[in-house]
Design an enzyme around this catalytic site. Sequence first.
Site, mmCIF file in Angstrom:
data_model
loop_
_atom_site.group_PDB
_atom_site.id
_atom_site.type_symbol
_atom_site.label_atom_id
_atom_site.label_comp_id
_atom_site.label_asym_id
_atom_site.label_seq_id
_atom_site.Cartn_x
_atom_site.Cartn_y
_atom_site.Cartn_z
ATOM 1 N N TRP A 63 1.196 16.808 24.364
ATOM 2 C CA TRP A 63 0.647 15.564 23.810
ATOM 3 C C TRP A 63 -0.632 15.165 24.525
ATOM 4 O O TRP A 63 -1.577 14.690 23.896
ATOM 5 C CB TRP A 63 1.692 14.445 23.841
ATOM 6 C CG TRP A 63 2.902 14.814 23.041
ATOM 7 C CD1 TRP A 63 4.173 14.971 23.508
ATOM 8 C CD2 TRP A 63 2.962 15.125 21.644
ATOM 9 N NE1 TRP A 63 5.006 15.346 22.486
ATOM 10 C CE2 TRP A 63 4.296 15.450 21.343
ATOM 11 C CE3 TRP A 63 2.017 15.160 20.614
ATOM 12 C CZ2 TRP A 63 4.708 15.815 20.051
ATOM 13 C CZ3 TRP A 63 2.421 15.515 19.345
ATOM 14 C CH2 TRP A 63 3.747 15.841 19.069
ATOM 15 N N ASP A 116 -0.508 6.783 26.921
ATOM 16 C CA ASP A 116 0.366 7.105 25.793
ATOM 17 C C ASP A 116 1.801 6.919 26.279
ATOM 18 O O ASP A 116 2.302 7.720 27.062
ATOM 19 C CB ASP A 116 0.113 8.559 25.362
ATOM 20 C CG ASP A 116 1.100 9.033 24.291
ATOM 21 O OD1 ASP A 116 1.966 8.248 23.858
ATOM 22 O OD2 ASP A 116 1.000 10.222 23.890
ATOM 23 N N LYS A 139 10.700 6.167 19.102
ATOM 24 C CA LYS A 139 11.746 6.500 20.086
ATOM 25 C C LYS A 139 12.540 5.237 20.443
ATOM 26 O O LYS A 139 13.697 5.118 20.111
ATOM 27 C CB LYS A 139 11.152 7.096 21.365
ATOM 28 C CG LYS A 139 10.093 8.147 21.156
ATOM 29 C CD LYS A 139 10.636 9.438 20.624
ATOM 30 C CE LYS A 139 9.628 10.550 20.749
ATOM 31 N NZ LYS A 139 9.468 11.373 19.587
#
Length: 355
Positions: free
Chosen positions: A99, A166, A190
């Site tokens: 990511w 992030d 999430k």
Amino acid sequence: MKHNFGAGPCILPQEVFKQAAQAVLDFNDGLSILEISHRTTEFEAVVAEADKLVKELLNVPSGYSVLFLQGGASLQFAMVPMNLLGDGQTASYLDTGVWATKALKEAKFVGNVNVVASSKDSNYTFIPKDFEIPTDSAYFHYTSNNTIYGTELFDVPETSVPVVCDMSSDIMSRVIDVSKFDLIYAGAQKNIGPAGLTIVIVKNDALGKIDRKNPSMLNYQSHIDNDSMYNTPPVFSIYVALLNLRWLKSKGGVAEIEKENKQKAEALYREIDRNPLFKGTCAVEDRSRMNICFVMENPELEKPFLKYAEEEGIVGIKGHRSVGGFRASMYNALPITSVHALIDAMQVFEEKQAK
Ligand code: PLP
């Protein structure tokens, strides 16, 4: 009941799913949450309460805006540099996994990128510690939890430059000091709500410092000026996120859930370290509380263990293809009883092997 250790998208408490299902049928006066206008006072109240709860649960200081956007964390990979990286400037990135790599790849479309450190050579099994962030960087970007590899960075790196993070896979799982960041973003799916919603928390003063003119949808200021209603917002995802934020508040908030998350992670890591059949894949000091990656000393036992675990109602523990083995994702909604079920399965499997 299944014990769902899946990495997402969208692991939420059963009671939240039930309330969400009800709102699809009848949110207000027989009308579905999906059909009422987002410009109604009822829906404006949903956004206002979600905004208030994000600020309350994360103790967001004044001078910051909370935005409910779309496009996932992946769009933020591009929007962050478009809004914060001026022509000729350089942004610094810490490379701790796929990511982070994707984030810095997008930033390169916009400006110069300096990778301060990377653990790629060790398949991202640790978080690099020795690095310098040039003081003239436009900002420093890192990923607080590396969902695929199971590492987590708990302390915000010390730097004088603006910090961007992030937090897609650990936001709302532990207490953070928002004042240390200029911008935080997270795909909601999430710990917050369904996929389709992206949360951005941005310091208002961080914006408007560069000359680039961005299209309106890619300009944070358009979303701030329109209270996240520049265009039709993801109404259902925002509503379910609100239900989940209410649930989190009723549990005692982020500090309380952090205690539970610590207990859950400590219990599972204890078993991984005790049980001779299993071993963790990451540096001990960087172990994530959200995604716990482990393998078996004898890889031939992995399939039989997976099968046995599934028989016991334990689902979603198959590791990501780039790590192999197992990944137990333990987001806020996973009860500690599920962690005990996995530990029991590991112990019974150990006994079976000894016979
Ligand atoms: N960042 C992290 C840490 C993630 O875990 C993910 C997805 O799992 C992403 C970014 C990408 O998010 P999205 O699918 O919302 O673009």
